[in-house]
Design a protein around this motif. Structure first.
Motif, PDB file in Angstrom:
ATOM      1  N   LEU A 286      31.976  28.729  40.998  1.00 54.21           N
ATOM      2  CA  LEU A 286      31.764  30.143  41.295  1.00 54.21           C
ATOM      3  C   LEU A 286      33.038  30.814  41.797  1.00 54.21           C
ATOM      4  O   LEU A 286      33.324  31.969  41.432  1.00 54.21           O
ATOM      5  N   LEU A 287      33.808  30.126  42.622  1.00 53.79           N
ATOM      6  CA  LEU A 287      35.045  30.711  43.125  1.00 53.79           C
ATOM      7  C   LEU A 287      36.041  30.932  41.997  1.00 53.79           C
ATOM      8  O   LEU A 287      36.727  31.966  41.948  1.00 53.79           O
ATOM      9  N   GLY A 288      36.125  29.983  41.063  1.00 53.32           N
ATOM     10  CA  GLY A 288      37.029  30.159  39.927  1.00 53.32           C
ATOM     11  C   GLY A 288      36.602  31.308  39.032  1.00 53.32           C
ATOM     12  O   GLY A 288      37.427  32.129  38.614  1.00 53.32           O
ATOM     13  N   LYS A 289      35.294  31.396  38.725  1.00 53.91           N
ATOM     14  CA  LYS A 289      34.820  32.501  37.890  1.00 53.91           C
ATOM     15  C   LYS A 289      34.957  33.834  38.608  1.00 53.91           C
ATOM     16  O   LYS A 289      35.261  34.859  37.974  1.00 53.91           O
ATOM     17  N   SER A 290      34.764  33.821  39.923  1.00 53.27           N
ATOM     18  CA  SER A 290      34.900  35.075  40.674  1.00 53.27           C
ATOM     19  C   SER A 290      36.339  35.576  40.655  1.00 53.27           C
ATOM     20  O   SER A 290      36.580  36.784  40.508  1.00 53.27           O
ATOM     21  N   CYS A 291      37.282  34.674  40.813  1.00 52.12           N
ATOM     22  CA  CYS A 291      38.696  35.081  40.724  1.00 52.12           C
ATOM     23  C   CYS A 291      39.009  35.651  39.346  1.00 52.12           C
ATOM     24  O   CYS A 291      39.771  36.624  39.217  1.00 52.12           O
ATOM     25  N   GLN A 292      38.414  35.078  38.323  1.00 55.73           N
ATOM     26  CA  GLN A 292      38.632  35.586  36.968  1.00 55.73           C
ATOM     27  C   GLN A 292      38.042  36.981  36.806  1.00 55.73           C
ATOM     28  O   GLN A 292      38.687  37.877  36.239  1.00 55.73           O
ATOM     29  N   TYR A 293      36.831  37.198  37.312  1.00 61.84           N
ATOM     30  CA  TYR A 293      36.207  38.518  37.190  1.00 61.84           C
ATOM     31  C   TYR A 293      36.958  39.568  38.005  1.00 61.84           C
ATOM     32  O   TYR A 293      37.111  40.720  37.559  1.00 61.84           O
ATOM     33  N   VAL A 294      37.430  39.184  39.186  1.00 64.98           N
ATOM     34  CA  VAL A 294      38.195  40.130  40.008  1.00 64.98           C
ATOM     35  C   VAL A 294      39.509  40.490  39.332  1.00 64.98           C
ATOM     36  O   VAL A 294      39.944  41.644  39.356  1.00 64.98           O
ATOM     37  N   LYS A 295      40.132  39.514  38.696  1.00 66.20           N
ATOM     38  CA  LYS A 295      41.390  39.775  37.989  1.00 66.20           C
ATOM     39  C   LYS A 295      41.167  40.667  36.784  1.00 66.20           C
ATOM     40  O   LYS A 295      41.974  41.566  36.497  1.00 66.20           O
ATOM     41  N   GLU A 296      40.073  40.449  36.058  1.00 63.66           N
ATOM     42  CA  GLU A 296      39.782  41.291  34.902  1.00 63.66           C
ATOM     43  C   GLU A 296      39.482  42.728  35.325  1.00 63.66           C
ATOM     44  O   GLU A 296      39.792  43.666  34.588  1.00 63.66           O
ATOM     45  N   ALA A 297      38.870  42.890  36.485  1.00 63.51           N
ATOM     46  CA  ALA A 297      38.567  44.234  36.987  1.00 63.51           C
ATOM     47  C   ALA A 297      39.737  44.885  37.712  1.00 63.51           C
ATOM     48  O   ALA A 297      39.594  46.012  38.210  1.00 63.51           O
ATOM     49  N   LYS A 298      40.880  44.179  37.829  1.00 66.01           N
ATOM     50  CA  LYS A 298      42.082  44.692  38.477  1.00 66.01           C
ATOM     51  C   LYS A 298      41.815  45.068  39.932  1.00 66.01           C
ATOM     52  O   LYS A 298      42.166  46.153  40.410  1.00 66.01           O
ATOM     53  N   MET A 299      41.177  44.155  40.646  1.00 65.36           N
ATOM     54  CA  MET A 299      40.844  44.370  42.053  1.00 65.36           C
ATOM     55  C   MET A 299      41.592  43.397  42.960  1.00 65.36           C
ATOM     56  O   MET A 299      41.204  43.207  44.120  1.00 65.36           O
ATOM     57  N   GLU A 300      42.664  42.778  42.453  1.00 64.96           N
ATOM     58  CA  GLU A 300      43.378  41.775  43.241  1.00 64.96           C
ATOM     59  C   GLU A 300      44.075  42.387  44.447  1.00 64.96           C
ATOM     60  O   GLU A 300      44.058  41.831  45.548  1.00 64.96           O
ATOM     61  N   GLU A 301      44.693  43.548  44.260  1.00 60.31           N
ATOM     62  CA  GLU A 301      45.444  44.155  45.350  1.00 60.31           C
ATOM     63  C   GLU A 301      44.541  44.567  46.509  1.00 60.31           C
ATOM     64  O   GLU A 301      44.961  44.562  47.670  1.00 60.31           O
ATOM     65  N   LYS A 302      43.296  44.897  46.199  1.00 57.86           N
ATOM     66  CA  LYS A 302      42.393  45.353  47.246  1.00 57.86           C
ATOM     67  C   LYS A 302      41.909  44.203  48.112  1.00 57.86           C
ATOM     68  O   LYS A 302      41.327  44.436  49.174  1.00 57.86           O
ATOM     69  N   LEU A 303      42.116  42.974  47.674  1.00 55.63           N
ATOM     70  CA  LEU A 303      41.782  41.836  48.522  1.00 55.63           C
ATOM     71  C   LEU A 303      42.731  41.721  49.707  1.00 55.63           C
ATOM     72  O   LEU A 303      42.341  41.312  50.802  1.00 55.63           O
TER      73      LEU A 303
END
Length: 580
Positions: free
Chosen positions: A463-480
């Motif tokens: 789940l953590l790996g898929k979540s990182c992938q979904y967050v990256k696809e949504a371009k939400m990395e900087e907001k973390l």
């Protein structure tokens, strides 16, 4: 006088030398001023077009007919309006769809959206169910280990000395409270007789059971909505900084409220499971059919309401929670039935068609409901990938160093899924259905517990790996790593953000990767309390207008914007309520 009239006619514009215009006959005025045609005809001459006026050849069109054609159509014979002529016109009449291209293109896109809904919805459901499974397995696997470590730290604290004013970390206090509530409610459930409840419900009529089951569903939603608030109040009361020791007494009433809530909610879920068990064991299956038809009534109450993207996200979360709860209820029903038949494997195949029927009806109702909601509200199928990215953001942010909540509590707030009552009931049913006797049986229990831990760890990693992938696809990395700080009243946000950066930082290793496994840094008591939130899903909201600039003045903090992002929806409420 005749000579003067001839001279005026010759000097008229557009007339020839003989006084005629375009070969028209010559007219003479009588004494009454009426034109007189030299041809001897009684019809008047058409008027001559003057300057700035339309030509007599231009005929005005009224309702598709020319003025001059009216008299001609009146003279048509009745033989032209025959039945064969009408039938021929109906058979040969044509039209062109490209004249309204935009309308038909929109209709085709709606059909494509409805065809994409099942795939996108099930991907969201699949991801959300595994999130609930991860939070549910946490209660059985990691929570006992964390409670053991917290108690070990509390016991051995005098050996290490009191380095901090806190005896235990806030997360450890919450873990101990969860463990104590779980143990107390488990022993309280022993005073509830499942067999008596089963026969009491079985003696009721079908209509009464149908009404009872509907009331239980409404009560479960109300308990889920208010229960997490009770638990959050207990956690905050137990961990907030206190200047006087007498203030710790306030934890006691909150603790008893939490124990009472978990116990009552567990009994409520037990009644639901018992009603479902009675429906499975009925001879004519009429009760099971009525209970399944109740899911289709949900379509009527949902598809004809106004939904925005935030409301649809709330409904999707409630559907995920409801589907996972139904799976656990079906597991409880199968365990109780297998116990009554001495764990005969042949009886499992008898229950299998009914289980498949309940699951299939739930999936079909969700697909039809979401397909028509998106159709009536002009919502695209891509919104479900945004919902999935928002859920993934919760999982990833809970692993951060500055996390302010546990992941299981985050799932509870978002989906309304509270694992404690369901875990109490499942432990009660399993311990009463399976008898553990002998050394070999205890070895099997230990092996089973190790298997659950392995399943929990594997599920969390995936789940953590898929979540990182979904967050990256949504371009939400900087907001973390750039959370938005909610300023407290009376202080500007800029000062608090600078104080937050000075007290807390994101630790990075030599390769520059951010650490997400370390414990949160304890803030000093004189530091103002900060609430870390995120505006990661502002792009997920329905645009209602241009974004307004938010001032840092404390007076403007009292007025909240009418537009909410998805991360602010952290309560499980009835989905019919509109979020403005």
């Amino acid at each position: 006088m005749a000579g003067v009239a001839d001279a005026a006619a010759a000097a008229a514009p557009g007339s020839g030398g003989d006084g005629r215009r375009g070969g028209a006959p010559e007219q003479q005025d009588s004494g009454r001023g009426e034109p007189k045609t030299l041809w001897g005809s009684s019809e008047p001459r058409p008027p001559t077009a003057g300057p700035g006026q339309p030509s007599p050849q231009q005929r005005t069109e009224t309702l598709g007919f020319y003025e001059s054609d009216r008299g001609r159509k009146k003279k048509r014979s009745l033989s032209d309006l025959s039945l064969l002529r009408f039938i021929s016109a109906e058979l040969t009449r044509g039209y062109f769809l490209e004249h309204n291209e935009a309308k038909y293109t929109e209709r085709r896109e709606r059909v494509y959206t409805c065809m994409r809904i099942p795939k996108e919805l099930e991907k969201l459901m699949f991801f959300g169910i595994f999130l609930c499974l991860d939070a549910f397995l946490y209660v059985f696997t990691l929570l006992p280990l964390r409670v053991f470590l917290a108690m070990f730290r509390f016991i051995t604290l005098p050996c290490y000395g009191l380095r901090d004013r806190r005896l235990l970390q806030p997360a450890q206090v919450c873990d101990i409270l969860k463990g104590v509530i779980l143990v107390i409610c488990y022993f309280m459930m022993h005073y509830v007789d499942y067999s008596m409840m089963y026969h009491l419900i079985r003696g009721q009529s079908v209509i009464k059971l149908y009404i009872i089951y509907n009331m239980l569903e409404v009560a479960d939603r109300l308990f889920s909505s208010f229960g997490q608030d009770i638990l959050d109040a207990l956690y905050w009361t137990a961990t907030e900084p206190k200047e006087r020791k007498r203030a710790h007494i306030g934890v006691i009433p909150h603790f008893f409220m939490a124990v009472l809530y978990v116990f009552l909610h567990a009994i409520l879920i037990m009644v639901q499971a018992t009603t479902l068990n009675v429906a499975f064991n009925s001879h004519n299956k009429s009760l099971l059919t009525i209970m399944m038809s109740n899911n289709f009534v949900e379509i009527k109450g949902s598809v004809f309401k106004k939904f925005e993207k935030n409301n649809l996200f709330q409904m999707s979360n409630s559907d995920i929670k409801e589907r996972f709860t139904n799976y656990v209820l079906l597991l409880i029903v199968c365990l109780r039935n297998m116990e009554q038949f001495s764990w005969n494997p042949d009886h499992l195949w008898v229950l299998f068609p009914d289980v498949c029927m309940v699951v299939a009806s739930e999936i079909a109702v969700d697909i039809v409901k979401h397909a028509f909601i998106t159709k009536f509200n002009d919502i695209t199928a891509d919104v479900y990938s945004e919902y999935r990215a928002s859920l993934a953001f919760d999982l990833v942010s809970s692993r951060q160093k500055n996390a302010y909540t546990d992941y299981s509590d985050s799932v509870s707030r978002r989906m309304g899924f509270i694992p404690l009552p369901l875990a109490v009931l499942l432990i009660r049913v399993v311990t009463s259905s399976i008898k553990v006797q002998g050394v070999l049986a205890y070895v099997c229990v230990v092996l089973f517990y190790c298997g659950l831990i392995s399943l929990k760890v594997l599920n969390s990693i995936v789940l953590l790996g898929k979540s990182c992938q979904y967050v990256k696809e949504a371009k939400m990395e900087e907001k973390l790593f750039n959370p938005v700080l909610t300023a407290t009243p009376g202080k500007p946000a800029g000062k608090q953000q600078s104080m937050f950066k000075s007290n807390q930082g994101i630790s990075t290793d030599e390769n520059g990767s951010t650490s997400v496994t370390s414990q949160p840094v304890h803030q000093k008591e004189n530091t103002p309390s900060l609430l870390v939130t995120s505006n990661s899903d502002q792009f997920l909201t329905t645009p209602d207008g241009e974004e307004k600039d938010i001032s840092q003045d404390s007076s403007e903090l009292k007025h909240r914007s009418s537009k909410k992002d998805l991360l602010e929806i952290d309560r499980f409420t009835i989905c019919g309520n509109r979020i403005d």
